[in-house]
Write an enzyme that holds these catalytic residues in place. Sequence first.
Site, mmCIF file in Angstrom:
data_model
loop_
_atom_site.group_PDB
_atom_site.id
_atom_site.type_symbol
_atom_site.label_atom_id
_atom_site.label_comp_id
_atom_site.label_asym_id
_atom_site.label_seq_id
_atom_site.Cartn_x
_atom_site.Cartn_y
_atom_site.Cartn_z
ATOM 1 N N HIS A 11 0.814 -1.213 0.000
ATOM 2 C CA HIS A 11 0.000 0.000 0.000
ATOM 3 C C HIS A 11 0.853 1.272 0.000
ATOM 4 O O HIS A 11 0.355 2.353 -0.304
ATOM 5 C CB HIS A 11 -0.976 -0.002 1.179
ATOM 6 C CG HIS A 11 -0.363 0.259 2.521
ATOM 7 N ND1 HIS A 11 -0.051 -0.734 3.410
ATOM 8 C CD2 HIS A 11 -0.014 1.424 3.138
ATOM 9 C CE1 HIS A 11 0.456 -0.211 4.506
ATOM 10 N NE2 HIS A 11 0.504 1.107 4.362
ATOM 11 N N ASP A 17 0.007 -7.689 1.373
ATOM 12 C CA ASP A 17 0.377 -6.280 1.472
ATOM 13 C C ASP A 17 1.892 -6.109 1.538
ATOM 14 O O ASP A 17 2.408 -5.307 2.314
ATOM 15 C CB ASP A 17 -0.275 -5.619 2.682
ATOM 16 C CG ASP A 17 -0.163 -4.086 2.627
ATOM 17 O OD1 ASP A 17 0.027 -3.547 1.513
ATOM 18 O OD2 ASP A 17 -0.236 -3.449 3.693
ATOM 19 N N SER A 49 4.823 2.273 8.017
ATOM 20 C CA SER A 49 4.460 1.122 7.192
ATOM 21 C C SER A 49 5.639 0.670 6.340
ATOM 22 O O SER A 49 6.253 1.473 5.638
ATOM 23 C CB SER A 49 3.283 1.474 6.279
ATOM 24 O OG SER A 49 2.109 1.692 7.026
#
Length: 389
Positions: A125, A155, A230
């Site tokens: 993402h 992901d 992230s």
Amino acid sequence: MRQTWLIFSQATTVALAGYFVVSTLKPEWLHEAPRTVATLPTLPAAAGAPPRAAVQFSFAAAAQAASPAVVAVLANKPAPSQREIDADPWLRFHFGKRLPQQRPQTGLGSGVIVSPEGYVLTNNHVVSGATEIRVQLADGRDTAARLVGTDPETDLAVLRITLPPPLPVIHPGKAGELQVGDVVLAIGNPFNVGQTVTSGIVSALGRTQLGLSTFENFIQTDAAINPGNSGGALVDVQGRLVGINTAIYSRTGGGSLGIGFAIPVDSAYQVLEALVKDGKVSRGWLGVITGDINPDVVDTLKLSVDHGVLVKEVFKSSPAAKAGLEAGDVVTDVGGQPVRTPRELVNVVAALKPDSQTVIVVQRGKDSLKLPLQVGLRQPQAGDEPQPE
């Protein structure tokens, strides 16, 4: 003589009266308090107590070992279209029916250098839809990155950078050895303020059904993870990589509430190997719709087992159909691995190589059957329970 006695008696009376008054109102004038020096009791030292320096601890060594291999990832993305705004509640809140100015957006995230060849693990993402990706190293170097491949179902994404050697490379740990309560550090680039290290513990293992990705087996930690973290590293106290930080739980989406999730390093390296080798991740597929086993299901269907995965439907011409599975069967084992929930069945089958041969164990009535299975190829984004076409 009489006059002298009178003066003496009057003086004595006055003196006694004065003594009485002073002793009543100011007795401390008559008696000086003993002077004492306040002293603290001396307590004996605990037997075998280590010196002060020995009980101090620090995670500096772990941070110094891992931090050079953790990078900031900047991904330039085109401005969202009106269709994307309408489909995304966050964008719709900010832009409504107005198209934003057509200026590219910059996605911020983190990544981890995992090989001397310059391969970088990050989150899908972070780089999804990016037209340009740049990586900034902790030592200040900045370079363009090439997207090697992505795996939306976990992901994860793999980038590659080209810089003069040597590159700082993180050492992999073993997520399977983690225990709840172990100390871990989260390293990344939160809010683009620069590399940051936070500490916490492993709060839980094997977290699933969070809706973050198709294949979930998350490490939960209370180490502060914020937007921009992230794709960064979750490391143990020796500075070894044990997870890729992926998401946080937040009521507003804007900050850490002490609940963060990381993809175990073992799973991340499996995806890394597949993306580097083939540019994609191939997973096994069975072709069934399944359900949980519980006491009500056992009583209703009069099952002879109280554990496993109930087969509700078998897709026509699927690997399961060719193996002979039927609706009402209970799958208890695949390739020697016991399965107790539909999620476990999906994960076990997905880990098998397409076209490989294995054995699936099912309970049919009172009979336990071992059926030969040729694993099928799972289509990306097929979902947990593939639907017939």
